[in-house]
Design a protein around this motif. Structure first.
Motif, PDB file in Angstrom:
ATOM      1  N   ARG A 226      21.260  17.723  41.660  1.00  0.00           N
ATOM      2  CA  ARG A 226      21.588  18.525  42.366  1.00  0.00           C
ATOM      3  C   ARG A 226      22.951  18.763  42.650  1.00  0.00           C
ATOM      4  O   ARG A 226      23.984  18.268  43.281  1.00  0.00           O
ATOM      5  N   PRO A 227      23.525  19.426  41.654  1.00  0.00           N
ATOM      6  CA  PRO A 227      24.861  19.694  41.537  1.00  0.00           C
ATOM      7  C   PRO A 227      25.456  20.472  42.648  1.00  0.00           C
ATOM      8  O   PRO A 227      26.614  20.361  42.997  1.00  0.00           O
ATOM      9  N   GLU A 228      24.664  21.299  43.707  1.00  0.00           N
ATOM     10  CA  GLU A 228      25.058  22.204  44.842  1.00  0.00           C
ATOM     11  C   GLU A 228      25.624  20.973  45.972  1.00  0.00           C
ATOM     12  O   GLU A 228      26.311  21.429  46.944  1.00  0.00           O
ATOM     13  N   THR A 229      25.221  19.828  45.783  1.00  0.00           N
ATOM     14  CA  THR A 229      25.653  18.605  46.650  1.00  0.00           C
ATOM     15  C   THR A 229      27.072  17.979  46.123  1.00  0.00           C
ATOM     16  O   THR A 229      27.453  16.869  47.246  1.00  0.00           O
ATOM     17  N   ILE A 230      27.557  18.428  45.119  1.00  0.00           N
ATOM     18  CA  ILE A 230      28.776  17.586  44.621  1.00  0.00           C
ATOM     19  C   ILE A 230      29.640  17.547  45.421  1.00  0.00           C
ATOM     20  O   ILE A 230      30.457  16.596  45.743  1.00  0.00           O
ATOM     21  N   MET A 231      29.873  18.599  46.430  1.00  0.00           N
ATOM     22  CA  MET A 231      31.220  18.646  47.396  1.00  0.00           C
ATOM     23  C   MET A 231      30.965  17.609  48.435  1.00  0.00           C
ATOM     24  O   MET A 231      32.053  17.480  49.376  1.00  0.00           O
ATOM     25  N   GLY A 308      19.781  25.734  55.402  1.00  0.00           N
ATOM     26  CA  GLY A 308      19.635  25.418  54.084  1.00  0.00           C
ATOM     27  C   GLY A 308      20.930  26.209  53.374  1.00  0.00           C
ATOM     28  O   GLY A 308      20.988  26.173  52.137  1.00  0.00           O
ATOM     29  N   THR A 309      21.835  26.870  54.418  1.00  0.00           N
ATOM     30  CA  THR A 309      23.188  27.368  53.546  1.00  0.00           C
ATOM     31  C   THR A 309      24.226  26.192  53.503  1.00  0.00           C
ATOM     32  O   THR A 309      24.275  25.174  54.341  1.00  0.00           O
ATOM     33  N   LEU A 310      25.245  26.378  52.559  1.00  0.00           N
ATOM     34  CA  LEU A 310      26.429  25.333  52.488  1.00  0.00           C
ATOM     35  C   LEU A 310      27.532  25.660  53.515  1.00  0.00           C
ATOM     36  O   LEU A 310      27.663  26.689  54.021  1.00  0.00           O
ATOM     37  N   THR A 311      27.757  24.439  54.412  1.00  0.00           N
ATOM     38  CA  THR A 311      28.691  24.456  55.055  1.00  0.00           C
ATOM     39  C   THR A 311      30.114  24.689  54.853  1.00  0.00           C
ATOM     40  O   THR A 311      30.457  24.654  53.477  1.00  0.00           O
ATOM     41  N   GLU A 312      31.349  24.653  55.490  1.00  0.00           N
ATOM     42  CA  GLU A 312      32.596  24.714  55.272  1.00  0.00           C
ATOM     43  C   GLU A 312      32.984  23.675  54.208  1.00  0.00           C
ATOM     44  O   GLU A 312      33.698  23.691  53.690  1.00  0.00           O
ATOM     45  N   ALA A 313      32.415  22.559  54.226  1.00  0.00           N
ATOM     46  CA  ALA A 313      32.742  21.137  53.471  1.00  0.00           C
ATOM     47  C   ALA A 313      32.407  21.571  52.011  1.00  0.00           C
ATOM     48  O   ALA A 313      32.957  20.910  51.267  1.00  0.00           O
ATOM     49  N   PHE A 317      31.899  27.550  47.990  1.00  0.00           N
ATOM     50  CA  PHE A 317      30.578  27.773  47.777  1.00  0.00           C
ATOM     51  C   PHE A 317      29.827  27.913  49.420  1.00  0.00           C
ATOM     52  O   PHE A 317      28.770  28.178  49.621  1.00  0.00           O
ATOM     53  N   ALA A 318      30.794  27.627  50.422  1.00  0.00           N
ATOM     54  CA  ALA A 318      30.404  27.603  51.719  1.00  0.00           C
ATOM     55  C   ALA A 318      29.691  29.210  52.090  1.00  0.00           C
ATOM     56  O   ALA A 318      29.904  29.975  51.649  1.00  0.00           O
ATOM     57  N   GLY A 319      28.497  29.025  52.747  1.00  0.00           N
ATOM     58  CA  GLY A 319      27.754  30.084  53.032  1.00  0.00           C
ATOM     59  C   GLY A 319      26.660  30.379  52.227  1.00  0.00           C
ATOM     60  O   GLY A 319      25.880  31.218  52.684  1.00  0.00           O
ATOM     61  N   LEU A 320      26.709  29.845  51.006  1.00  0.00           N
ATOM     62  CA  LEU A 320      25.825  30.498  50.057  1.00  0.00           C
ATOM     63  C   LEU A 320      24.105  29.642  50.307  1.00  0.00           C
ATOM     64  O   LEU A 320      24.389  28.492  50.843  1.00  0.00           O
ATOM     65  N   GLU A 321      23.349  30.261  50.005  1.00  0.00           N
ATOM     66  CA  GLU A 321      21.936  29.713  50.150  1.00  0.00           C
ATOM     67  C   GLU A 321      21.892  28.431  49.052  1.00  0.00           C
ATOM     68  O   GLU A 321      22.377  28.535  47.985  1.00  0.00           O
ATOM     69  N   ARG A 322      21.277  27.324  49.524  1.00  0.00           N
ATOM     70  CA  ARG A 322      21.306  26.136  48.406  1.00  0.00           C
ATOM     71  C   ARG A 322      20.939  26.362  47.027  1.00  0.00           C
ATOM     72  O   ARG A 322      21.553  25.753  46.176  1.00  0.00           O
ATOM     73  N   PHE A 323      19.802  27.151  47.004  1.00  0.00           N
ATOM     74  CA  PHE A 323      19.507  27.120  45.505  1.00  0.00           C
ATOM     75  C   PHE A 323      20.449  28.311  44.848  1.00  0.00           C
ATOM     76  O   PHE A 323      20.558  28.203  43.546  1.00  0.00           O
TER      77      PHE A 323
END
Length: 913
Positions: A226-231, A308-313, A317-323
């Motif tokens: 899950r590279p989208e959770t790296i942040m 399911g979108t990404l937060t400011e943290a 990538f903030a605001g993008l849908e997770r996939f």
């Protein structure tokens, strides 16, 4: 009344639904009879019933009708479930599609008004389907999980469990559905194997948390799905015993994209063999990482919004849908040369059972129910037999395992449709729990010694938190404990449900029953199998792969649909449903219908009812015969004595009376074991084979002769008993035929059983012999090209001549023999055949072709010689003879003598050919 060529279900079903309701046959009130109670598993008000519901409802109706027809006060309570997540999703979708309204553009009260409109529309559709299927529910007792009294029961139970310390509120890692935007319990998550990828990513290593992030070269490689959770990473972990990474103990890693410097920690949880042996720790988005974070006091950074979108943290990538974010993160890793490689990887992911989306682990403040103490109460009644599970061998261990490994139940849902959590908060977040607002204000004043403006919790309760009270509260057992109905009908008799909700519902109902009544809510649990399509997928509303029930009923009739699904549904086993099954039921309907029409034709050929019935042979006087127990079974319209007058030579009547008694006993045993599919097949065979194919043929009068009145009346009684047995499975056609057979003052659906004598086993053996001989002789005629219209002379060599004489006339008629002689070799042109231990010669003037018969006899001889050889080997085995029980040896010796006798007869027959 002119009868249709084939059975026409449409008019018949409408007529009897209306009649049964008018007569109130299915309404129940407490009385002196023993109750038989079933509460319908409430279908969700999200659309229409699928084939799984059809199976479930049909099974319940069979059990209820059978009980009602056997002296019980049968009560079947219908109802529906509000289904918080599924229904809210449907209403939200409807508002967007039809009214262009967003849920959050209207008030909660306005939304609930739309939801109740939805419930009325689809609840009525569901009830119509249940009625059209022929379900004998008590429509005076319809229940809904959001009815005012039911709502009050849920509030009462929540408050009670909170006061007992079993319900608590806290922040924990939960399952989150980004589409429904609500928490889910563990049981609402379905884990599936999917094809995924492992991304091998560079994490640069530094010596201190204040290191400058310039010209970095040293790195550690981490494999992540899950590279989208790296942040959201707040640490990197390795196993303390992994020699590869010991030099990194005490160092720090730099999180890509956000340049956060985090510690490299050691933990025994890390598997050195998985991936690279290094774990990125994201406490906000993985339960194992969360536990590691608690252990090492790590920061928690939430990078996912509730949709399911990404937060400011998540930085860039903030605001993008997770996939979508995953794709963008991977592209950015490649662009920065931080992605070393990708590899295919088989993994498991959790999916929401309601919306089918991938579930996210998320830390959230929710309400939980401590399940440990409740689970112990639910396990013991099943272990000690107070509740019996059917089929036990498949589900008992599953039930025990789940209760032994149970986790606390997350009972709050972030929705508007449902029972709102009865917690009231002041402006500072202090709260009290009470059944209603007035009680909450009084409790708040007492607890905090002041008044305040209170606001109720926005969340609602998990749907299952209301439905676990179903067997009790449909009788007001929570809101009005000790009332007459509750004391009479509870505990219920049987729960019929699908195996997929054994944890959601079955176990929790037992918990509630034991907690609030200290009594089990039902005595038996019958698990139906899953109804699957041709691809093996479960039929469901979400997949849209279930046929429309009303369309099936319109095409085949309700009885045929019920037959089709039951004949394929052994308890607990999955079944593949296609339309060939109700088609078979349609053929069965027409078979029964044509049998009834045949009896109607015979009625027109009756002897004068005022005259005595003469014996067909013309030699014997009339006798009064007790036909194996059906004496005394006089139907409305009969005026004769209890004993029907028939010819003493009428073997067919005696045989079928015994066969009927035998099957009745067998069917009752199958009911007791909840083997309903087997019961239906047994009744089907009795009607199609024994009654239609054999009995009616045996008693059918020649075209130019009158029908014997005694045999006719007995045939009507037999047909009546067959309809009585079949009625729970196929209620409409059986009720129709019951009334067409004779003038009735009652209805079949409430008719009680008649007494009958035990089956005569010798008569049954004789009947089996007759069927075997008729079949064998017809086969011999066919193989020898002897047309059925050509008369034969039949010679029988047997050791049971008297037995054959008991059905002499039937045998002669069925094989078109003008003469039957015993223990005499045939003279003239003949065909020989061996049936069992007996030898038959068919003498005919027609030309005979013995080639096919010879071939068949040679095959039979070869088979018997092989069988005899295997028996001889066993009997010559000293070890077998020394260790086998005497009865086992005797059985083998009998097999040997029988085989030798048959071989001898076949060889003689071949020689005569």
């Amino acid at each position: 009344m002119e009868l249709t060529k084939n059975y026409d279900p449409a008019s018949v079903e409408t007529k009897w639904i209306t009649h049964w309701k008018k007569q109130g046959h299915f309404n129940s009130v407490p009385d002196s009879r023993k109750p038989f109670t079933i509460v319908i598993p409430p279908p969700n008000v999200t659309g229409v019933l699928h084939m799984g519901h059809t199976l479930n409802e049909t099974v319940q109706d069979i059990l209820v009708r059978h009980a009602r027809m056997n002296g019980y006060n049968a009560c079947w309570v219908p109802g529906s479930d509000h289904a918080s997540i599924a229904t809210e999703a449907k209403v939200v979708e409807m508002l967007k599609r039809e009214k262009h309204i967003d849920k959050f553009q209207i008030s909660r009260e306005e939304f609930l008004a739309y939801a109740f409109q939805w419930k009325e529309k689809y609840g009525n559709i569901i009830y119509n389907q249940i009625e059209r299927l022929g379900c004998s529910v008590d429509w005076n007792r319809v229940a809904f999980t959001m009815d005012p009294d039911y709502y009050r029961a849920v509030m009462k139970v929540f408050t009670d469990l909170y006061d007992k310390g079993l319900i608590y509120r806290g922040a924990r890692m939960i399952n989150w559905d980004p589409i429904a935007k609500t928490a889910l319990s563990d049981e609402e998550v379905e884990h599936r194997d999917i094809a995924g990828k492992l991304y091998h990513v560079k994490y640069f290593v530094v010596d201190s948390p204040s290191a400058k992030l310039e010209n970095l070269e040293k790195f550690i490689t981490i494999a992540t799905q899950r590279p989208e959770t790296i942040m959201g990473d707040t640490a990197v972990a390795v196993n303390p015993n992994d020699e590869r990474y010991k030099p990194l103990h005490g160092k720090f890693a730099v999180i890509p994209f956000v340049n956060r410097i985090v510690p490299i920690i050691t933990d025994d949880y890390i598997d050195p063999q998985f991936g690279t042996g290094v774990l990125k720790v994201t406490p906000a988005h993985d339960i194992n990482d969360y536990n590691i974070g608690l252990k090492h006091n790590l920061a928690i950074i939430d990078t996912l919004n509730e949709d399911g979108t990404l937060t400011e943290a998540a930085g860039p990538f903030a605001g993008l849908e997770r996939f979508d974010a995953r794709k963008k993160v991977v592209a950015a890793l490649k662009e920065n040369e931080w992605l070393l490689k990708e590899e295919e990887y088989q993994t498991r992911a959790g999916f929401s059972q309601r919306t089918n989306c991938v579930v996210e682990p998320r830390i959230s403040t929710q309400w939980f129910l401590n399940m440990r103490a409740l689970a112990e109460k639910a396990l013991q009644p099943v272990l000690d037999g107070r509740i019996k599970i059917h089929p036990e061998e498949r589900f008992l261990n599953t039930y025990k395992y789940w209760l032994s490994n149970i986790k606390d139940w997350c009972i709050s849902r972030q929705l508007w449709w449902g029972q709102r959590i009865p917690a009231w908060y002041d402006a500072d977040g202090n709260f009290v729990v009470a059944e209603n607002e007035n009680d909450a204000k009084q409790l708040y004043l007492k607890k905090f010694n002041k008044s305040a403006e209170l606001k109720q919790d926005e969340d609602v309760l998990d749907t299952w938190f209301s439905s676990w009270l179903w067997p009790m509260e449909v009788f007001k057992g929570v809101t009005d404990p000790g009332n007459k109905d509750f004391n009479y009908y509870y505990p219920t008799s049987v729960l019929v449900t699908g195996q997929d909700i054994i944890f959601f519902w079955v176990a929790r109902m037992i918990m509630a029953g034991m907690e609030y009544k200290n009594e089990v809510p039902f005595k038996d649990v019958y698990f139906t199998g899953m109804v699957r399509d041709k691809q093996g997928r479960k039929m469901s509303k979400q997949l849209g792969n279930s046929p429309d029930l009303l369309e099936l009923i319109a095409k085949y009739g309700a009885d045929a649909v019920r037959f089709g699904i039951m004949v394929s549904a052994p308890a607990g086993n999955d079944l593949l449903f296609d339309e060939s099954s109700p088609d078979q039921g349609k053929f069965f309907n027409n078979k029964i219908w044509n049998a009834m029409k045949l009896l109607k034709m015979w009625k027109q050929k009756l002897n004068d009812p005022d005259e005595q019935t003469a014996d067909p042979s013309g030699q014997d006087a009339l006798v009064v015969m007790d036909v194996s127990g059906f004496a005394g079974s006089i139907e409305p319209g009969d005026n004769d004595e209890a004993h029907t007058q028939i010819s003493k030579n009428d073997f067919a009547v005696q045989w079928f009376a015994s066969r009927l008694a035998e099957v009745k006993d067998e069917v009752e045993r199958l009911y007791a074991g909840f083997k309903l599919s087997e019961a239906l097949k047994t009744i089907y065979s009795l009607i199609w084979d024994d009654f239609c194919s054999w009995y009616l043929e045996w008693v059918k009068p020649p075209v130019d002769q009158k029908m014997d009145q005694g045999i006719y009346r007995q045939s009507v009684k037999f047909f009546t008993e067959l309809m009585h047995m079949l009625h729970p499975f196929m209620p409409f056609i059986t009720e129709e035929i019951y009334h067409l057979l004779a003038e009735r003052k009652d209805d079949l659906c409430v008719r009680q059983p008649v007494s009958y004598a035990p089956a005569n086993m010798e008569m049954l053996k004789a009947g089996n012999l007759l069927k075997e001989v008729i079949t064998g002789l017809r086969d011999a005629r066919n193989k020898s090209r002897i047309k059925l219209k050509d008369e034969i002379k039949l010679y029988v060599i047997t050791g049971t001549t008297e037995l054959y004489k008991s059905f002499y006339h039937i045998l002669a008629k069925q094989v078109n023999a003008n003469t039957i002689a015993f223990n005499t070799e045939a003279i003239g042109h003949n065909v020989s055949v061996v049936i069992g231990k007996d030898k038959f010669f068919l003498e005919t003037s027609a030309e005979i072709d013995n080639s096919e018969q010879r071939e068949g006899m040679m095959k039979e001889l070869q088979h018997l010689e092989g069988f005899l050889s295997s028996v001889n080997k066993k009997l010559s085995n000293e070890k077998f003879m020394q260790n086998a029980k005497p009865e086992v040896v005797a059985l083998e010796e009998k097999k040997k003598s029988d085989a030798e006798a048959k071989i001898r007869i076949i060889r003689e027959s071949l020689a005569s050919l």
